[in-house]
Write a protein that holds these residues in place. Structure first.
Motif, PDB file in Angstrom:
ATOM      1  N   ILE A  60       0.837  -1.201   0.000  1.00  0.00           N
ATOM      2  CA  ILE A  60       0.000   0.000   0.000  1.00  0.00           C
ATOM      3  C   ILE A  60       0.870   1.248   0.000  1.00  0.00           C
ATOM      4  CG2 ILE A  60      -1.678   1.301   1.359  1.00  0.00           C
ATOM      5  CD1 ILE A  60      -2.834  -1.378   2.253  1.00  0.00           C
ATOM      6  N   ALA A  61       1.958   1.221   0.786  1.00  0.00           N
ATOM      7  CA  ALA A  61       2.869   2.361   0.813  1.00  0.00           C
ATOM      8  C   ALA A  61       3.501   2.583  -0.558  1.00  0.00           C
ATOM      9  CB  ALA A  61       3.942   2.143   1.871  1.00  0.00           C
ATOM     10  N   LEU A  62       3.807   1.489  -1.252  1.00  0.00           N
ATOM     11  CA  LEU A  62       4.381   1.606  -2.591  1.00  0.00           C
ATOM     12  C   LEU A  62       3.430   2.347  -3.521  1.00  0.00           C
ATOM     13  CD1 LEU A  62       6.606   0.777  -4.636  1.00  0.00           C
ATOM     14  CD2 LEU A  62       5.299  -1.309  -5.040  1.00  0.00           C
ATOM     15  N   LEU A  63       2.144   2.013  -3.437  1.00  0.00           N
ATOM     16  CA  LEU A  63       1.158   2.692  -4.281  1.00  0.00           C
ATOM     17  C   LEU A  63       1.025   4.162  -3.913  1.00  0.00           C
ATOM     18  CD1 LEU A  63      -1.654  -0.027  -4.436  1.00  0.00           C
ATOM     19  CD2 LEU A  63       0.156   0.434  -6.098  1.00  0.00           C
ATOM     20  N   ARG A  64       1.289   4.501  -2.654  1.00  0.00           N
ATOM     21  CA  ARG A  64       1.199   5.894  -2.209  1.00  0.00           C
ATOM     22  C   ARG A  64       2.491   6.660  -2.454  1.00  0.00           C
ATOM     23  NH1 ARG A  64      -1.668   4.082   3.364  1.00  0.00           N
ATOM     24  NH2 ARG A  64      -3.832   4.286   2.714  1.00  0.00           N
ATOM     25  N   GLY A  65       3.511   5.985  -2.985  1.00  0.00           N
ATOM     26  CA  GLY A  65       4.775   6.648  -3.233  1.00  0.00           C
ATOM     27  C   GLY A  65       5.670   6.723  -2.018  1.00  0.00           C
ATOM     28  N   ILE A  66       5.439   5.843  -1.049  1.00  0.00           N
ATOM     29  CA  ILE A  66       6.230   5.841   0.182  1.00  0.00           C
ATOM     30  C   ILE A  66       7.176   4.655   0.131  1.00  0.00           C
ATOM     31  CG2 ILE A  66       6.166   5.702   2.697  1.00  0.00           C
ATOM     32  CD1 ILE A  66       3.275   6.763   2.504  1.00  0.00           C
ATOM     33  N   GLY A  67       8.473   4.913   0.072  1.00  0.00           N
ATOM     34  CA  GLY A  67       9.450   3.837   0.021  1.00  0.00           C
ATOM     35  C   GLY A  67       9.618   3.166   1.366  1.00  0.00           C
ATOM     36  N   THR A  68       9.903   1.878   1.340  1.00  0.00           N
ATOM     37  CA  THR A  68      10.094   1.128   2.574  1.00  0.00           C
ATOM     38  C   THR A  68      11.233   1.713   3.399  1.00  0.00           C
ATOM     39  OG1 THR A  68       9.318  -0.899   1.521  1.00  0.00           O
ATOM     40  CG2 THR A  68      10.626  -1.139   3.537  1.00  0.00           C
ATOM     41  N   GLY A  69      10.928   2.075   4.643  1.00  0.00           N
ATOM     42  CA  GLY A  69      11.935   2.605   5.544  1.00  0.00           C
ATOM     43  C   GLY A  69      12.245   4.074   5.361  1.00  0.00           C
ATOM     44  N   LEU A  70      11.606   4.728   4.386  1.00  0.00           N
ATOM     45  CA  LEU A  70      11.895   6.133   4.123  1.00  0.00           C
ATOM     46  C   LEU A  70      10.863   7.028   4.797  1.00  0.00           C
ATOM     47  CD1 LEU A  70      12.765   5.939   0.320  1.00  0.00           C
ATOM     48  CD2 LEU A  70      14.327   5.907   2.262  1.00  0.00           C
ATOM     49  N   PRO A  71      11.275   8.198   5.276  1.00  0.00           N
ATOM     50  CA  PRO A  71      10.322   9.096   5.937  1.00  0.00           C
ATOM     51  C   PRO A  71       9.385   9.747   4.926  1.00  0.00           C
ATOM     52  CG  PRO A  71      12.451  10.152   5.749  1.00  0.00           C
ATOM     53  CD  PRO A  71      12.645   8.735   5.282  1.00  0.00           C
ATOM     54  N   PHE A  72       8.228  10.173   5.394  1.00  0.00           N
ATOM     55  CA  PHE A  72       7.312  10.921   4.554  1.00  0.00           C
ATOM     56  C   PHE A  72       6.645  11.984   5.396  1.00  0.00           C
ATOM     57  CE2 PHE A  72       4.745   7.629   6.425  1.00  0.00           C
ATOM     58  CZ  PHE A  72       3.537   8.239   6.692  1.00  0.00           C
ATOM     59  N   ASN A  73       6.060  12.956   4.735  1.00  0.00           N
ATOM     60  CA  ASN A  73       5.451  14.083   5.411  1.00  0.00           C
ATOM     61  C   ASN A  73       3.936  13.976   5.326  1.00  0.00           C
ATOM     62  OD1 ASN A  73       4.629  16.501   6.458  1.00  0.00           O
ATOM     63  ND2 ASN A  73       5.695  17.790   4.960  1.00  0.00           N
ATOM     64  N   PRO A  74       3.247  13.695   6.443  1.00  0.00           N
ATOM     65  CA  PRO A  74       1.790  13.538   6.384  1.00  0.00           C
ATOM     66  C   PRO A  74       1.060  14.809   5.985  1.00  0.00           C
ATOM     67  CG  PRO A  74       2.538  13.613   8.668  1.00  0.00           C
ATOM     68  CD  PRO A  74       3.767  13.514   7.812  1.00  0.00           C
ATOM     69  N   ALA A  75       1.712  15.965   6.123  1.00  0.00           N
ATOM     70  CA  ALA A  75       1.059  17.222   5.748  1.00  0.00           C
ATOM     71  C   ALA A  75       0.834  17.323   4.245  1.00  0.00           C
ATOM     72  CB  ALA A  75       1.898  18.403   6.224  1.00  0.00           C
ATOM     73  N   LEU A  76       1.609  16.557   3.464  1.00  0.00           N
ATOM     74  CA  LEU A  76       1.462  16.633   2.014  1.00  0.00           C
ATOM     75  C   LEU A  76       0.082  16.168   1.577  1.00  0.00           C
ATOM     76  CD1 LEU A  76       4.970  15.337   0.859  1.00  0.00           C
ATOM     77  CD2 LEU A  76       4.164  17.706   1.009  1.00  0.00           C
ATOM     78  N   ARG A  77      -0.458  15.170   2.244  1.00  0.00           N
ATOM     79  CA  ARG A  77      -1.797  14.693   1.880  1.00  0.00           C
ATOM     80  C   ARG A  77      -2.848  15.765   2.170  1.00  0.00           C
ATOM     81  NH1 ARG A  77      -6.324  12.153   3.961  1.00  0.00           N
ATOM     82  NH2 ARG A  77      -7.313  10.686   2.521  1.00  0.00           N
ATOM     83  N   MET A  78      -2.718  16.406   3.327  1.00  0.00           N
ATOM     84  CA  MET A  78      -3.667  17.467   3.667  1.00  0.00           C
ATOM     85  C   MET A  78      -3.592  18.611   2.663  1.00  0.00           C
ATOM     86  SD  MET A  78      -3.150  17.590   7.800  1.00  0.00           S
ATOM     87  CE  MET A  78      -1.634  16.694   8.085  1.00  0.00           C
ATOM     88  N   GLN A  79      -2.382  18.964   2.270  1.00  0.00           N
ATOM     89  CA  GLN A  79      -2.214  20.040   1.298  1.00  0.00           C
ATOM     90  C   GLN A  79      -2.826  19.651  -0.048  1.00  0.00           C
ATOM     91  OE1 GLN A  79       2.007  20.718   1.248  1.00  0.00           O
ATOM     92  NE2 GLN A  79       2.086  21.307   3.409  1.00  0.00           N
ATOM     93  N   ALA A  80      -2.671  18.382  -0.418  1.00  0.00           N
ATOM     94  CA  ALA A  80      -3.225  17.916  -1.688  1.00  0.00           C
ATOM     95  C   ALA A  80      -4.749  17.968  -1.670  1.00  0.00           C
ATOM     96  CB  ALA A  80      -2.744  16.497  -1.975  1.00  0.00           C
ATOM     97  N   ILE A  81      -5.366  17.587  -0.547  1.00  0.00           N
ATOM     98  CA  ILE A  81      -6.824  17.637  -0.447  1.00  0.00           C
ATOM     99  C   ILE A  81      -7.319  19.088  -0.517  1.00  0.00           C
ATOM    100  CG2 ILE A  81      -8.788  17.198   1.072  1.00  0.00           C
ATOM    101  CD1 ILE A  81      -7.305  14.727   2.070  1.00  0.00           C
ATOM    102  N   GLN A  82      -6.634  19.972   0.187  1.00  0.00           N
ATOM    103  CA  GLN A  82      -7.025  21.379   0.146  1.00  0.00           C
ATOM    104  C   GLN A  82      -6.891  21.943  -1.262  1.00  0.00           C
ATOM    105  OE1 GLN A  82      -4.329  22.693   3.197  1.00  0.00           O
ATOM    106  NE2 GLN A  82      -5.873  22.580   4.808  1.00  0.00           N
TER     107      GLN A  82
END
Length: 670
Positions: A60-82
């Motif tokens: 599921i993370a792969l489909l979301r563009g999140i690499g295994t073990g790599l950090p991501f910024n949850p604020a990006l999703r909120m910004q995308a929805i806005q």
């Protein structure tokens, strides 16, 4: 349940009969599923549930563009929805089209043409999946339901939170549902609670706190005013402290407690969000813990962090549940999950889980004391859920714990001391995910417990000393039990199969997953080349489902559904179709391949193309490295070429009977 679809025991049986059967029959499957409609007990000896979910989240993370073990910024999703909301608003303003969402459609797609050109979407279902994977008998199901709150004086009014479908409300006992938060920045709901002194105020915590590898993070808390009215007001997200720091986004809300007479005062606990046991870790997250607000009804509520453990307010611990003594907001019990040593600020040492009690929760600096130590440093070993009852002056608290793969403790002095009542493995093998408990508000000896397949729903009339299963018609993977405060005969229950109700204190159940409740989580969808009705799609824990040529829904195969594909050379009245299950190369229990059918009314009789247990099957090798959902796609040709991907690419031009490697083997060595 996020289950293995092709059973090890069944596949071994298939091997013994020289792989003679062209499909996995329903009768053969039933041999192994008497205790669990989704997974045979034999698979549990091959792979743990945590490993299963870990592999799932990687995909599921792969489909979301999140690499295994790599950090991501949850604020990006909120910004995308806005940004999406702003784009939609500009588009609608330019076209003059009204903004809004159409009503739920019928089981048929005949109303699709009514969708406005402005981009309004028409829901087509399932409303619900009519033939769910449920205990004993098949009942209608929907998607994962994790939080329930029942009105304090009217058992017909309830609010229900789902894993990724947002919040629903019923005012008629579940006969119909209304979605309330479809425009929120997060549709992952962790908890919902009604203010005791003003039931028109509802607080909703986003982010699912189930510790599964696909329990998605949230954006903090929402407040709903005039909640039972036709036009409720939704305020949020609420996630700031007094210095305007975001203290909740990227986390999940474990529980919310509301002061019995002053809903301005609330307590909120936070836990890990997406990948609670998985590899994907959001970057720059706020520390988890317990928070208090004294202005929760204001225009700009703020939170203050409270210290629960000895580390102090800087602690970063999963506080998964809270319980407040009825009528006494000073007495609160907090459930803290054990932890391994973490490089946080300040550093988090390895520590057991446990239950912490305060008797001065309203003080400027409350004092918490650990009253029950729960050995372990993981959610699998220490997650504990709470239920509380007060009759006369006696405060009885129940703690359903992951310790020992399922134990129930009871306190009759408000959480000061504890007695082990039963150690019955009720949540084995996935205690990090399947625990819920509640108690009759008028009878402290009547307790309700939910766990894994061994005990989806249990009833105790002796104070938790023993439990009797009452699970017929329920979907397993129990997440929430809510006894109606004004009528204890009414109980609501939430699981991976949706929402249920009992009118006789848990004796029998009715599915409330109906035409107005849509929480199913689809992983894929495939369309027929000429008939817009015929569609198949894989879902989380509710099988692969289809819309047939007549426009009606049915579950066509069992377990978790993955990728789906339909041959685009299929005739106008026929279909050639494929789908994947969960794939694994686990030693002695590999499942590598995909399902095939040309039956437009198929039901659990799909042929399997691939390798099972060990060796090679249909040209596919069991030892390949593979994703949780192995990619599957069709290409040109009549019939369509089928492509299947593990750590190498396979191609078949004869409907999967023979698959040939057409890439490097493996494509890449990590």
């Amino acid at each position: 349940m996020r289950k293995v679809l092709l059973t090890v025991g069944l596949l071994t049986l298939a091997a013994l009969i020289s792989w003679a059967s062209p499909f996995i029959s329903k009768a053969a499957l039933s041999i192994f599923t008497d205790d669990d409609p989704d997974i045979p007990r034999t698979w549990k000896n091959v792979m743990s549930k945590e490993e299963y979910m870990l592999r799932r989240v990687e995909h599921i993370a792969l489909l979301r563009g999140i690499g295994t073990g790599l950090p991501f910024n949850p604020a990006l999703r909120m910004q995308a929805i806005q940004q999406l909301d702003e784009q939609q608003g500009r588009l609608l303003a330019a076209t003059g089209a009204p903004e809004g969402t159409s009503a739920a459609g019928e089981q048929s797609q005949s109303n699709l043409s009514a969708a406005a050109i402005s981009g309004t979407w028409t829901p087509i279902g399932p409303f619900p999946i009519p033939n769910g994977q449920t205990v004993g008998v098949s009942t209608p199901v929907s998607g994962r339901t994790v939080a329930i709150a029942v009105h304090p004086t009217n058992p017909e009014i309830a609010y229900v939170g789902t894993a990724q479908g947002g919040l629903y409300r019923t005012t008629n006992g579940g006969a119909t549902w209304v979605p309330l938060m479809d425009n929120a920045l997060s549709l992952a709901i962790g908890t919902v609670v009604i203010a005791p002194s003003n039931p028109e105020v509802v607080f909703v915590g986003t982010g699912e706190q189930s510790f599964s590898a696909d329990s998605f993070f949230g954006v903090g808390m929402y407040r709903i005013e005039n909640a039972s009215s036709a036009s409720p007001t939704i305020v949020g997200p609420i996630n700031r402290d007094g210095a305007n720091n975001d203290v909740l986004s990227g986390r999940a809300i474990g529980e919310i407690l509301v002061h019995p007479t002053n809903p301005n005062i609330i307590f909120v606990s936070s836990t890990s969000g997406i990948g609670g046991i998985g590899p994907a870790t959001p970057s720059s997250l706020p520390n988890r813990g317990l928070f208090r607000s004294t202005n929760a009804l204001s225009a700009s509520p703020t939170f203050t962090k409270l210290a629960v453990t000895a580390i102090g307010v800087g602690e970063n611990r999963n506080v998964v549940d809270l319980a407040m003594e009825p009528g006494n907001p000073d007495r609160i019990i907090a459930s803290v999950v054990g932890t391994a040593a973490l490089a946080t600020t300040p550093p988090t040492p390895a520590d057991n889980g446990g239950l912490f009690l305060t008797t001065n929760a309203l003080a400027p600096i409350p004092t918490f004391t650990k009253t029950l130590d729960i050995a372990g440093t993981t959610s699998t070993a220490t997650r504990t859920e709470l239920a509380i009852n007060k009759v006369g002056g006696t405060v009885t608290v129940y703690a359903a714990s992951a310790f020992g793969t399922g134990s129930v403790y009871r306190s009759t002095d408000g959480g000061q001391s504890w007695t082990l009542m039963v150690d019955n493995n009720f949540c084995n093998p996935q205690c990090f995910y399947d625990i819920c408990i509640d108690v009759d508000p008028t009878n402290a000896n009547r307790v309700y417990l939910g766990g894994s397949p061994a005990l989806p729903f249990g009833i105790s009339s002796n104070g938790g000393a023993s439990f009797t299963s009452s699970s017929t018609g329920l979907h397993v993977d129990s997440h929430s039990i809510a006894v109606a405060p004004s009528n204890p005969q009414v109980i609501y229950f939430g699981s991976d199969g949706g929402i249920y109700r009992s009118n006789n204190a848990g004796g029998t159940w009715t599915s409330l997953s109906n035409s107005t409740y849509s929480a199913t989580q689809f992983m894929s969808v495939a369309l027929h080349p000429t008939d817009p009705n015929f569609t198949i799609g894989g879902t989380q824990d509710n099988g692969t489902n289809m819309i047939r040529f007549d426009g009606t829904w049915r579950r066509t195969d069992f377990g978790d559904g993955g990728y789906a594909a339909i041959d685009q050379s299929s005739s106008a009245t026929g279909v050639t179709m494929y789908h994947t299950y969960f794939n694994s190369n686990a030693a002695g229990g590999s499942v590598m391949g995909y399902a095939f059918s040309e039956d437009a009314n198929a039901f659990e009789n799909w042929a399997f193309r691939g390798c099972q247990i060990a060796g090679t099957g249909n040209g596919i090798t069991c030892s390949d490295s593979v994703l949780f959902y192995a990619p599957l796609e069709t290409g040109p040709g009549t019939p369509n070429t089928v492509y299947y991907g593990s750590d190498r690419l396979y191609r078949s031009d004869n409907k999967g009977l023979v698959n040939v490697v057409v890439s490097q083997a493996p494509i890449e060595v990590n």
